[in-house]
Design an enzyme around this catalytic site. Structure first.
Site, PDB file in Angstrom:
ATOM      1  CG  HIS A  56      -6.518 -21.716  -7.984  1.00 10.73           C
ATOM      2  ND1 HIS A  56      -7.690 -21.336  -8.171  1.00 10.73           N
ATOM      3  CD2 HIS A  56      -5.989 -21.593  -9.431  1.00 10.73           C
ATOM      4  CE1 HIS A  56      -8.018 -21.809  -9.189  1.00 10.73           C
ATOM      5  NE2 HIS A  56      -7.016 -23.051  -9.890  1.00 10.73           N
ATOM      6  CG  HIS A  58      -4.879 -26.980 -10.126  1.00 16.25           C
ATOM      7  ND1 HIS A  58      -6.129 -28.090 -10.822  1.00 16.25           N
ATOM      8  CD2 HIS A  58      -4.622 -25.879 -10.248  1.00 16.25           C
ATOM      9  CE1 HIS A  58      -6.670 -27.049 -10.268  1.00 16.25           C
ATOM     10  NE2 HIS A  58      -6.337 -25.612 -10.418  1.00 16.25           N
ATOM     11  CD  GLN A 152      -9.444 -30.457 -15.211  1.00 11.97           C
ATOM     12  OE1 GLN A 152      -8.386 -29.324 -14.766  1.00 11.97           O
ATOM     13  NE2 GLN A 152      -8.928 -31.924 -15.815  1.00 11.97           N
ATOM     14  CG  HIS A 210     -11.304 -24.207 -11.577  1.00  9.21           C
ATOM     15  ND1 HIS A 210     -11.141 -24.624 -10.277  1.00  9.21           N
ATOM     16  CD2 HIS A 210      -9.949 -24.331 -12.186  1.00  9.21           C
ATOM     17  CE1 HIS A 210      -9.573 -24.928 -10.102  1.00  9.21           C
ATOM     18  NE2 HIS A 210      -8.881 -25.096 -11.349  1.00  9.21           N
ATOM     19  CD  GLU A 213      -9.222 -22.733 -16.303  1.00  5.65           C
ATOM     20  OE1 GLU A 213      -9.500 -23.320 -16.146  1.00  5.65           O
ATOM     21  OE2 GLU A 213      -7.741 -21.988 -16.798  1.00  5.65           O
ATOM     22  CG  ASP A 310      -4.503 -22.412 -12.314  1.00  3.87           C
ATOM     23  OD1 ASP A 310      -4.908 -23.051 -11.610  1.00  3.87           O
ATOM     24  OD2 ASP A 310      -4.763 -22.459 -13.651  1.00  3.87           O
TER      25      ASP A 310
HETATM   26 FE   FE2 Z   1      -7.040 -23.681 -11.172  1.00  4.70          FE
END
Ligand code: FE2
Length: 413
Positions: A56, A58, A152, A210, A213, A310
């Protein structure tokens, strides 16, 4: 043999072995291989373990804290807002340069498998994906990269995203992502999840979202995701949930119910403590909540749990991160209170065998016939590897040495 690594200590064994590699494969593992290899490495009794997996990260956003304005509140909301401006101006070259630097750090630390999320939305369109598709091509000899199409900005509240998600899958994204909490209503969060399952089925793809969060104990999308996985028969590790911070904010009885559903759904769970220790609970007075998910309870329930880097030097996590799974593991150990030797064994499973289940890798691990991707680590045990953040002396990917590190320390008295 093209390569023989001698005197290697495998996990769980006191005796050393020789590992013989022919081409890209492990050909033989024996206490002593008599023949000579074209190349030989003496591991000297050090730990040899499969290369790490970061399940995981980005890669489209890494290192943007070097060029954007500061996240003054330090919150997730402001972090996303700052990215909007940067995302509009992304170029393929820019993404390749930043992601490329991070991939080289990862490889130097023995990570040769990555699952990266990539933003898909009406702001940056498919440019981030185009960039990462080029990155994947450029670094294919060093790392295997899986790409998750990640909405997102939401799907229901960000109208272009639905079509862009399908296009992303057509262009070469491997996994359907999601961020169902980022919708205006819980009803929309459910539609977001339903859409992701429809798309995943259409492409026979796995799902990696996701989820919740937030430290809001009212967040409910994890329960709905698990229930949908069960109803749709999307089990056997096909569905993964990252972050899941709200699970820690629930009362214990509701948390137990959700963990039970996760277990039934055979989902994978990924904690991202580097980012979430910074973001969640940030406005608490005392006691400050840790913000990470219920790692130990999930492990105890028999759920497959991993950790991921992440973020690295982006608006969410602006200063730290070096793509080192031993570093993220050390952070996880502290955040989740893993301290006993047996717990550290579990901690080492997370970026290796557990993450291999998330990526559904077929021939991962040190065994004859498997692809030869392994690290020689400058430690004799996994506990020492974490404690000293040991050098990855040699990183071997598909039978070839792709990185070497040896730190020399001199003390004068
Ligand atoms: Fe993430």
């Amino acid at each position: 043999m093209d390569l023989i690594v001698r005197n290697a200590k495998l996990r769980g064994s006191k005796k050393t072995v020789d590992i013989g590699v022919a081409g890209e494969k492990i050909a033989k593992i024996a206490p002593k291989i008599q023949e000579k290899g074209k190349k030989e490495i003496d591991a000297g009794g050090k730990l040899v373990a499969p290369t790490f997996i970061d399940p995981h990260v980005h890669l489209d956003k890494v290192l943007i804290s070097e060029v954007v304005r500061e996240n003054k509140s330090g919150t997730l909301t402001e972090a996303i807002e700052i990215i909007w401006n940067k995302k509009k101006k992304y170029t393929i070259e820019d993404i390749m340069e930043r992601a490329g630097r991070v991939i080289q750090w990862a490889v130097s630390h023995g990570t040769t498998f990555l699952r990266t999320h990539v933003d898909v939305d009406g702001i940056g369109g498919l440019k981030p994906l185009e960039g990462l598709l080029e990155v994947r091509k450029a670094y294919k000899d060093l790392v295997d990269i899986q790409i998750v199409a990640f909405p997102q900005e939401g799907i229901i509240q960000n109208a272009p995203t639905e079509k862009l998600m399908r296009k992303a899958m057509e262009m070469g994204a491997d996994v359907v992502g999601g961020m169902p909490y980022n919708e205006m209503t819980y009803d929309d969060s459910k539609k977001h999840i339903q859409y992701a399952f429809r798309l995943a089925k259409e492409f026979d793809a796995n799902i990696d979202m996701h989820v919740d969060e937030t430290d809001d104990p009212g967040a409910r999308t994890l329960q709905y995701l698990a229930a949908t996985a069960i109803r749709e028969g999307y089990k056997e590790g096909r569905v993964t949930a990252g972050h899941t911070c709200a699970l820690a904010a629930y009362d214990d009885s509701y948390a137990a119910k959700v963990i039970n559903l996760i277990k039934q759904a055979e989902m994978n769970m990924i904690t991202n403590p580097a980012t979430n220790l910074m973001l969640q609970g940030r406005r608490d007075k005392q006691p400050v909540r840790r913000g990470i998910t219920r790692v130990k309870e999930l492990v105890d329930a028999g759920v497959n749990v991993c950790y991921g880097q992440d973020c690295l030097k982006d608006t969410f996590y602006p200063t730290f991160g070096q793509a080192d799974m031993l570093e993220v593991g050390l952070i996880t150990a502290h955040a989740a209170q893993f301290s006993m030797p047996a717990e550290i064994e579990i901690l080492f499973d997370m970026p290796t065998v557990n993450a291999a289940k998330v990526l559904r890798l077929k021939d991962y691990g040190i065994a004859a016939g498997n692809t030869a991707s392994f690290n020689v680590i400058d430690a004799e045990t996994v506990q020492e590897a974490f404690r000293t953040q040991a050098d990855r002396l040699y990183v071997i990917k598909r039978g070839k040495v792709v990185a070497e590190t040896k730190t020399t320390v001199k003390i004068y008295r």
